[in-house]
Write a protein that holds these residues in place. Structure first.
Motif, PDB file in Angstrom:
ATOM      1  N   GLU A 143      -1.067 -54.874  10.670  1.00  0.00           N
ATOM      2  CA  GLU A 143      -0.701 -53.404  10.837  1.00  0.00           C
ATOM      3  C   GLU A 143      -0.560 -52.678   9.392  1.00  0.00           C
ATOM      4  O   GLU A 143      -1.079 -51.616   9.540  1.00  0.00           O
ATOM      5  CB  GLU A 143       0.810 -53.056  11.337  1.00  0.00           C
ATOM      6  N   ILE A 144      -0.329 -53.576   8.435  1.00  0.00           N
ATOM      7  CA  ILE A 144      -0.333 -52.942   7.015  1.00  0.00           C
ATOM      8  C   ILE A 144      -1.911 -52.559   6.867  1.00  0.00           C
ATOM      9  O   ILE A 144      -1.943 -51.651   6.179  1.00  0.00           O
ATOM     10  CB  ILE A 144       0.021 -53.956   6.036  1.00  0.00           C
ATOM     11  N   VAL A 145      -2.717 -53.427   6.977  1.00  0.00           N
ATOM     12  CA  VAL A 145      -4.276 -53.157   6.787  1.00  0.00           C
ATOM     13  C   VAL A 145      -4.783 -51.933   7.511  1.00  0.00           C
ATOM     14  O   VAL A 145      -5.260 -51.019   6.755  1.00  0.00           O
ATOM     15  CB  VAL A 145      -4.892 -54.293   7.444  1.00  0.00           C
ATOM     16  N   LYS A 146      -4.374 -51.698   8.637  1.00  0.00           N
ATOM     17  CA  LYS A 146      -4.606 -50.426   9.502  1.00  0.00           C
ATOM     18  C   LYS A 146      -4.139 -49.318   8.598  1.00  0.00           C
ATOM     19  O   LYS A 146      -4.628 -48.073   8.527  1.00  0.00           O
ATOM     20  CB  LYS A 146      -4.134 -50.364  10.836  1.00  0.00           C
ATOM     21  N   GLU A 147      -2.753 -49.379   8.178  1.00  0.00           N
ATOM     22  CA  GLU A 147      -1.953 -48.206   7.818  1.00  0.00           C
ATOM     23  C   GLU A 147      -2.676 -47.927   6.291  1.00  0.00           C
ATOM     24  O   GLU A 147      -2.773 -46.740   5.837  1.00  0.00           O
ATOM     25  CB  GLU A 147      -0.405 -48.459   7.596  1.00  0.00           C
ATOM     26  N   PHE A 148      -3.035 -49.053   5.501  1.00  0.00           N
ATOM     27  CA  PHE A 148      -3.541 -48.867   4.288  1.00  0.00           C
ATOM     28  C   PHE A 148      -4.986 -48.111   4.462  1.00  0.00           C
ATOM     29  O   PHE A 148      -5.466 -47.292   3.685  1.00  0.00           O
ATOM     30  CB  PHE A 148      -3.761 -50.084   3.521  1.00  0.00           C
ATOM     31  N   GLU A 149      -5.604 -48.432   5.525  1.00  0.00           N
ATOM     32  CA  GLU A 149      -7.147 -47.673   5.625  1.00  0.00           C
ATOM     33  C   GLU A 149      -6.900 -46.184   5.853  1.00  0.00           C
ATOM     34  O   GLU A 149      -7.716 -45.286   5.305  1.00  0.00           O
ATOM     35  CB  GLU A 149      -7.650 -48.415   6.702  1.00  0.00           C
ATOM     36  N   MET A 150      -5.813 -45.839   6.510  1.00  0.00           N
ATOM     37  CA  MET A 150      -5.540 -44.493   6.858  1.00  0.00           C
ATOM     38  C   MET A 150      -5.295 -43.821   5.677  1.00  0.00           C
ATOM     39  O   MET A 150      -5.627 -42.540   5.354  1.00  0.00           O
ATOM     40  CB  MET A 150      -4.371 -44.247   7.953  1.00  0.00           C
ATOM     41  N   VAL A 151      -4.205 -44.267   4.723  1.00  0.00           N
ATOM     42  CA  VAL A 151      -3.759 -43.646   3.699  1.00  0.00           C
ATOM     43  C   VAL A 151      -4.818 -43.648   2.661  1.00  0.00           C
ATOM     44  O   VAL A 151      -5.353 -42.539   2.027  1.00  0.00           O
ATOM     45  CB  VAL A 151      -2.814 -44.611   3.051  1.00  0.00           C
ATOM     46  N   LEU A 155      -6.572 -40.013   1.024  1.00  0.00           N
ATOM     47  CA  LEU A 155      -6.634 -39.816  -0.284  1.00  0.00           C
ATOM     48  C   LEU A 155      -7.847 -39.602  -1.055  1.00  0.00           C
ATOM     49  O   LEU A 155      -8.355 -38.908  -1.601  1.00  0.00           O
ATOM     50  CB  LEU A 155      -5.995 -41.008  -1.005  1.00  0.00           C
ATOM     51  N   THR A 156      -9.120 -40.213  -0.143  1.00  0.00           N
ATOM     52  CA  THR A 156     -10.486 -40.287  -0.921  1.00  0.00           C
ATOM     53  C   THR A 156     -11.278 -39.304   0.216  1.00  0.00           C
ATOM     54  O   THR A 156     -12.548 -39.405   0.024  1.00  0.00           O
ATOM     55  CB  THR A 156     -11.152 -41.639  -0.843  1.00  0.00           C
ATOM     56  N   ASP A 157     -10.913 -38.676   1.085  1.00  0.00           N
ATOM     57  CA  ASP A 157     -11.444 -37.631   2.107  1.00  0.00           C
ATOM     58  C   ASP A 157     -12.624 -38.590   2.743  1.00  0.00           C
ATOM     59  O   ASP A 157     -13.682 -38.205   2.515  1.00  0.00           O
ATOM     60  CB  ASP A 157     -12.247 -36.639   1.264  1.00  0.00           C
ATOM     61  N   THR A 158     -12.347 -39.767   3.217  1.00  0.00           N
ATOM     62  CA  THR A 158     -13.473 -40.939   3.594  1.00  0.00           C
ATOM     63  C   THR A 158     -13.066 -40.880   5.409  1.00  0.00           C
ATOM     64  O   THR A 158     -11.654 -40.952   5.774  1.00  0.00           O
ATOM     65  CB  THR A 158     -13.025 -42.060   3.151  1.00  0.00           C
ATOM     66  N   GLU A 159     -14.176 -41.061   5.911  1.00  0.00           N
ATOM     67  CA  GLU A 159     -14.296 -40.891   7.486  1.00  0.00           C
ATOM     68  C   GLU A 159     -14.634 -42.571   7.782  1.00  0.00           C
ATOM     69  O   GLU A 159     -15.643 -43.179   7.233  1.00  0.00           O
ATOM     70  CB  GLU A 159     -15.163 -40.136   8.276  1.00  0.00           C
ATOM     71  N   LEU A 160     -13.817 -43.222   8.557  1.00  0.00           N
ATOM     72  CA  LEU A 160     -14.218 -44.509   8.952  1.00  0.00           C
ATOM     73  C   LEU A 160     -14.835 -44.406  10.364  1.00  0.00           C
ATOM     74  O   LEU A 160     -14.446 -43.742  11.296  1.00  0.00           O
ATOM     75  CB  LEU A 160     -12.776 -45.294   9.091  1.00  0.00           C
TER      76      LEU A 160
END
Length: 240
Positions: A143-151, A155-160
Motif C-alpha cells: 500500500e505504501i508503494v502505491k501511495e508513494f507512486e501517487m505522491v 509532485l512531478t506531473d507524471t502520468e502512470l
C-alpha cells in the motif's frame, strides 16, 4: 521481475546462528521526528475501521518518504528505490519473513542490510525500511508503494500508464505508447509499467488516469468478446 537470487540472499542459509548474533541491538538512527519529520502516526489501533486506518498509515508513510526525498533532491532516485522494494517484497516468502512476529528483530535487520547493499538503496530508503520493520508495519509495504507512486506522480506531473501484454513489448513500442498517453493527458512526463497477462491472447491494454480509470483495449481477447457478442454466442467460451 528482479529475483532475490540477485541479492545472493537465502532466508534460510544466510542467517547467522542465534549463538553468533550480537546480544545487544545495534544503534540505529530510526527516529521518526529526526529522519521523517512529517510522519505523525498514532501507535494505537482500533478494531473498527482497520482498513481505513491502514490506508491512512500507508499514505502517511509514503508522504513522509516523499518529503525527505524532495528535501534531499532525490525524488527520482527514491522512486527507483521504491520500485526495487516493490519487486523485493512481491516475493511472498520475503514479506512473510519480515512480517513474522516470531522472528528476532536482529535477524530481520541482518537480511535487510544484505538487501540494501545488494540493491544499492539510498541511506534514507534503508532507514525507512528499518522503521517499518521496527514499527511492525512492513505489512503495509504494498500500500505504501502505491501511495508513494501517487505522491511522486503528483509532485512531478507524471502520468502512470500500465501496459499489459502477452509478451514483453519492444522499447520503441513502449515509447510510442508513452507519447500517445502524453497527448491524451497533457502530462509533463509519462511512466510506463509493464505487466505480462497471458489471458489477453495477443495485443495489449493500456490503463491510465486516476487509479487506472481509463482503458485502451487493443487485445485479441477484447476482439473475441466483441465478435461473440455480435454473434449472440452467450456464455459459449472460445477455445484459443
Amino acid at each position: 521481475m528482479a529475483s532475490l537470487q540477485q541479492t545472493s540472499i537465502s532466508l534460510q542459509s544466510n542467517l547467522l546462528p542465534s549463538s553468533q548474533l550480537p546480544r545487544a541491538l545495534p544503534s540505529l538512527n530510526l527516529s521518526f521526528s529526526a529522519t521523517f519529520p512529517s510522519l505523525k502516526l498514532s501507535t494505537t489501533r482500533s478494531l473498527q475501521g482497520g482498513t481505513k486506518m491502514s490506508a491512512t498509515a500507508a499514505s502517511s508513510y509514503a508522504t513522509a518518504l516523499a518529503d525527505v526525498a524532495k528535501s534531499n533532491n532525490t525524488l527520482d532516485a527514491t522512486s527507483s528505490d521504491v520500485e526495487k522494494v516493490e519487486k523485493i517484497f512481491s516475493d511472498p516468502q520475503v514479506l512473510d519473513f519480515f512480517a513474522n512476529p516470531t522472528i528476532d528483530i536482529l535477524k530481520k535487520r541482518q537480511v535487510l542490510d544484505e538487501i540494501v547493499k545488494s540493491y544499492v538503496l539510498q541511506p534514507h530508503s534503508a532507514n525507512f525500511l528499518n522503521i517499518l520493520v521496527d514499527a511492525k508495519r512492513i505489512d503495509l509495504i504494498k500500500e505504501i508503494v502505491k501511495e508513494f507512486e501517487m505522491v511522486y506522480n503528483k509532485l512531478t506531473d507524471t502520468e502512470l500508464a500500465v501496459v499489459s501484454s502477452v509478451v514483453q513489448l519492444e522499447s520503441q513500442h513502449l515509447a510510442q505508447i508513452a507519447k500517445q498517453v502524453q497527448k491524451l493527458t497533457g502530462a509533463k512526463n509519462v511512466r510506463i509499467k509493464t505487466v505480462i497477462d497471458p489471458s489477453l491472447v495477443a495485443g495489449f491494454t493500456i490503463r491510465y488516469g486516476s487509479s487506472g480509470s481509463k482503458l485502451i483495449d487493443m487485445s485479441v481477447k477484447k476482439q473475441l468478446e466483441e465478435i461473440a457478442a455480435q454473434l449472440d454466442l452467450g456464455d459459449i467460451q472460445l477455445a484459443v
